[in-house]
Structures are given as C-alpha cells and as structure tokens.
Design a protein around this motif. Structure first.
Motif, short mmCIF file in Angstrom:
data_model
loop_
_atom_site.label_atom_id
_atom_site.label_comp_id
_atom_site.label_asym_id
_atom_site.label_seq_id
_atom_site.Cartn_x
_atom_site.Cartn_y
_atom_site.Cartn_z
N ARG A 74 -5.79 -2.86 2.48
CA ARG A 74 -6.69 -1.98 1.73
C ARG A 74 -6.35 -0.53 2.04
NH1 ARG A 74 -10.42 0.26 5.12
NH2 ARG A 74 -10.79 -0.81 7.12
N LEU A 75 -6.61 0.33 1.07
CA LEU A 75 -6.43 1.76 1.30
C LEU A 75 -7.57 2.29 2.15
CD1 LEU A 75 -5.31 3.34 -2.11
CD2 LEU A 75 -3.99 3.18 0.00
N THR A 76 -7.28 3.21 3.04
CA THR A 76 -8.31 3.80 3.89
C THR A 76 -9.21 4.74 3.09
OG1 THR A 76 -6.92 3.64 5.85
CG2 THR A 76 -8.72 5.25 5.91
N ASN A 77 -8.64 5.51 2.18
CA ASN A 77 -9.40 6.56 1.50
C ASN A 77 -9.64 6.29 0.01
OD1 ASN A 77 -9.69 8.33 3.79
ND2 ASN A 77 -7.50 8.74 3.62
N ARG A 78 -9.54 5.03 -0.39
CA ARG A 78 -9.86 4.66 -1.77
C ARG A 78 -10.15 3.17 -1.79
NH1 ARG A 78 -9.24 6.95 -6.82
NH2 ARG A 78 -8.41 8.81 -5.80
N ASP A 79 -11.06 2.74 -2.64
CA ASP A 79 -11.49 1.35 -2.67
C ASP A 79 -10.50 0.50 -3.47
OD1 ASP A 79 -13.03 -0.87 -2.17
OD2 ASP A 79 -14.33 -0.56 -3.91
N TRP A 80 -9.27 0.46 -2.99
CA TRP A 80 -8.23 -0.40 -3.56
C TRP A 80 -7.85 -1.44 -2.54
CZ3 TRP A 80 -3.94 2.67 -6.62
CH2 TRP A 80 -4.53 3.32 -7.73
N HIS A 81 -7.78 -2.69 -3.00
CA HIS A 81 -7.42 -3.79 -2.13
C HIS A 81 -6.15 -4.46 -2.67
CE1 HIS A 81 -11.23 -3.81 0.22
NE2 HIS A 81 -11.67 -3.18 -0.87
N PHE A 82 -5.38 -5.06 -1.78
CA PHE A 82 -4.09 -5.64 -2.12
C PHE A 82 -4.02 -7.06 -1.58
CE2 PHE A 82 -3.82 -1.13 -1.84
CZ PHE A 82 -2.92 -0.72 -2.82
N ASP A 83 -3.59 -7.99 -2.42
CA ASP A 83 -3.38 -9.37 -2.04
C ASP A 83 -1.99 -9.77 -2.51
OD1 ASP A 83 -3.30 -12.33 -2.56
OD2 ASP A 83 -5.27 -12.21 -1.62
N ALA A 84 -1.10 -10.05 -1.55
CA ALA A 84 0.29 -10.31 -1.90
C ALA A 84 0.43 -11.51 -2.83
CB ALA A 84 1.11 -10.53 -0.62
N ALA A 85 -0.35 -12.56 -2.59
CA ALA A 85 -0.24 -13.76 -3.43
C ALA A 85 -0.68 -13.46 -4.86
CB ALA A 85 -1.08 -14.89 -2.84
N ALA A 86 -1.79 -12.73 -5.02
CA ALA A 86 -2.27 -12.39 -6.36
C ALA A 86 -1.28 -11.49 -7.09
CB ALA A 86 -3.64 -11.73 -6.27
N LEU A 87 -0.72 -10.53 -6.38
CA LEU A 87 0.27 -9.64 -6.99
C LEU A 87 1.52 -10.41 -7.39
CD1 LEU A 87 -0.08 -6.53 -4.66
CD2 LEU A 87 -0.49 -6.56 -7.14
N SER A 88 1.91 -11.38 -6.57
CA SER A 88 3.08 -12.19 -6.90
C SER A 88 2.84 -12.98 -8.19
CB SER A 88 3.40 -13.14 -5.74
OG SER A 88 4.50 -13.96 -6.05
N ARG A 89 1.66 -13.55 -8.33
CA ARG A 89 1.34 -14.28 -9.56
C ARG A 89 1.37 -13.33 -10.76
NH1 ARG A 89 -2.44 -16.68 -6.01
NH2 ARG A 89 -4.12 -15.32 -6.78
N HIS A 90 0.86 -12.12 -10.57
CA HIS A 90 0.84 -11.13 -11.65
C HIS A 90 2.26 -10.76 -12.08
CE1 HIS A 90 -0.97 -7.86 -13.99
NE2 HIS A 90 -0.04 -7.05 -13.51
N LEU A 91 3.20 -10.88 -11.15
CA LEU A 91 4.59 -10.50 -11.42
C LEU A 91 5.49 -11.72 -11.59
CD1 LEU A 91 4.78 -7.59 -8.82
CD2 LEU A 91 4.80 -7.35 -11.31
#
Length: 296
Positions: A74-91
């Motif tokens: 997750r970003l420290t200064n913005r409410d963005w979260h990252f999930d490698a598995a979900a991003l992989s499916r998206h790509l």
C-alpha cells in the motif's frame, strides 16, 4: 524476441512508468502521471499500456512508496493498495513483483553511472563491483535499504530504521544546541525527515545567517548519523542518499561541513571508510525495477 518488462515507480503524488528489455530501462518509453487524476494504479497502468505497449508485457516490477508485505502493498500517502495476484490476472497472467521504492533504488545502485550521482565523498579507489552498499532515503520519512551485490545478483534487506531510537551521539549534539526541545526527536525519523528538518530549522533565526547556521548544524547531525550507519552496515561500496531533504542539504554550502565531519577517523583502528553519493537520477527506481530478478 526478448521479453518486455513494465517498470513502475509509484509515489504518493506521481507514478512513473517505463518499459525495459534485458534488465535495461528504455529511456524513451518513460512517462509520468499525476496520481490525483486516477482512481487507482490499474487506471494509470491501462492508460500507459494502451499507447506504449498495446500488445502487453511479459512481466512487471513495481516500486511502491510504502510497506510491501509479500505479494501485497500500500502507498503510505495515498489510499492505493496493490495485490500482485490481482494485477497479474489483469495483465493476462504476466508475473508481477512488488518492492519498496528504496529497495528499487538499491537494485539500481550498481547500475548508476557517474552522470546519475553527485559524489560527496569520493572512493579511495575503484569502489565498483561486488560488495555492500546502503541506500538512505530522507524525504517525507526515513528508511534504509542495505544492498548486497554478489555474483551478479543484487539483494536488498527489509528494515525499518526510521523507527530506531536516535543514536546517543546525535541526540547529545542536538541537545547541546537546542536544549530541552531536543526531547521531541526520539527516533531517527523524528529528526531526519521533512518534518524533522522543519522543526530544527524553527530553532534558528529566520534570516540568511540563521539559514546558514541551521544548515551547517543539520549537516553535522547527518554526518554523525552517517558514521553510525557506516559502522552498522559496513557499506564499503558507498552510502547512497536519496530524497528531497538529503538532496537539498548536500547541494548547499553545508555539504563541506558534512564532508569534513564524516571524514574524521573512527575510534576503531580498522581503516573503515565508505564513499558517499547523492542519487540525482529521477528514473533510478525505474532502473532498479528494470534490473531486479522477477520470479516467474
């Protein structure tokens, strides 16, 4: 055909994206986006890929300005979260590797040429090649990335050094100048960060003389910290400073104050020394993402 990698450097304000082949960032593919214009990272990603790599990419490495825990971040200064598995499916199944932004700079260090660095303390001899390095990020917050380059592979350790108690010699030097106000600086990050820089500056006169005195004093504090880091991590291949606070201070006249204090001999008679650099290349984290080994 060589595999095309997407490299991303995601900060709280901006996201930089670029493409890489064979571990090398393709400079003419780098673009920067303002995060406030997007709902999340995938929206930035999709806009970039639509024009830069409409055929897709084979793998992805993302540097994130925030905590990375395994395959999530997750970003420290913005409410963005990252999930490698979900991003992989998206790509369409492209493997995705997440790393902290300082770790990305650590991956880049062995590949940064002289044009990417400001040399504050030059190496006694050729300090290139294998060995230990240390990235020290001083900006909104503080953290380190210890780097080991061995056998052609770069490994970066995860640490939370900003939350370590302030070293005694640093704390005593601070108290000698600002008295009881030093008590508010309990940890390394309390002092060596944007807010710490501003808080110490407020203890000096608001004029040119005050600015010069403050910068010299803060450079002394930073040199004490850096000397502690040399003993703790033995970065014979160099300390690499990153972040707005470090870059600004070491580009000021206080640079000489830092250099003179840093060069003082250690009590240990072991010939310990380390060169000191400031990372100037805004694409350094992307270069680290281009070079890092991604698990496929």
């Amino acid at each position: 055909m060589t595999r095309l990698r997407l490299a991303a450097d995601v900060g709280g304000t901006n996201t930089r994206l670029g493409l890489a082949r064979d571990g090398v960032l393709l400079a003419d593919t780098v673009q920067s986006f303002r995060n406030e214009a997007f709902s999340g990272f995938t929206a930035v990603l999709d806009q970039y890929l639509q024009k830069a790599a409409s055929g897709g990419v084979a793998e992805v490495a993302i540097a994130i300005a925030g905590p990375v825990t395994g395959a999530t971040a997750r970003l420290t200064n913005r409410d963005w979260h990252f999930d490698a598995a979900a991003l992989s499916r998206h790509l369409d199944g492209a493997p995705v590797h997440l790393l902290n932004d300082l770790a990305a700079l650590g991956q880049a260090c062995p590949h940064l040429g002289a044009e990417c660095l400001d040399t504050v303390i030059a190496p006694a001899d050729d300090a290139g090649g294998d060995g230990q390095r240390l990235v020290a990020g001083i900006g909104t917050g503080f953290n380190l990335s210890p780097v080991l380059h061995a056998g052609g592979r770069v490994q970066c350790l995860n640490v939370e050094y900003g939350h370590v108690s302030l070293p005694l010699d640093v704390a005593e030097h601070l108290r000698s100048r600002i008295g009881d106000a030093a008590a508010e600086f309990r940890t390394v990050e309390h002092l060596f960060s944007g807010r710490g820089y501003a808080a110490v500056r407020a203890q000096f006169a608001d004029d040119d003389a005050g600015t010069q005195a403050f910068q010299g004093f803060y450079a002394e504090l930073l040199s004490l910290l850096a000397r502690n880091l040399v003993l703790a991590f033995l970065p014979a291949q160099g300390i690499y400073f990153a972040g707005a606070v470090a870059r600004s201070l070491l580009a000021s006249p206080a640079r000489q104050v830092f250099a003179e204090a840093f060069r003082q001999p250690f009590a240990l008679d072991t010939g310990i020394e380390a060169p000191v650099y400031v990372i100037l290349d805004d694409a350094a984290a992307l270069k680290g993402c281009a070079a890092v080994t991604v698990n496929r």
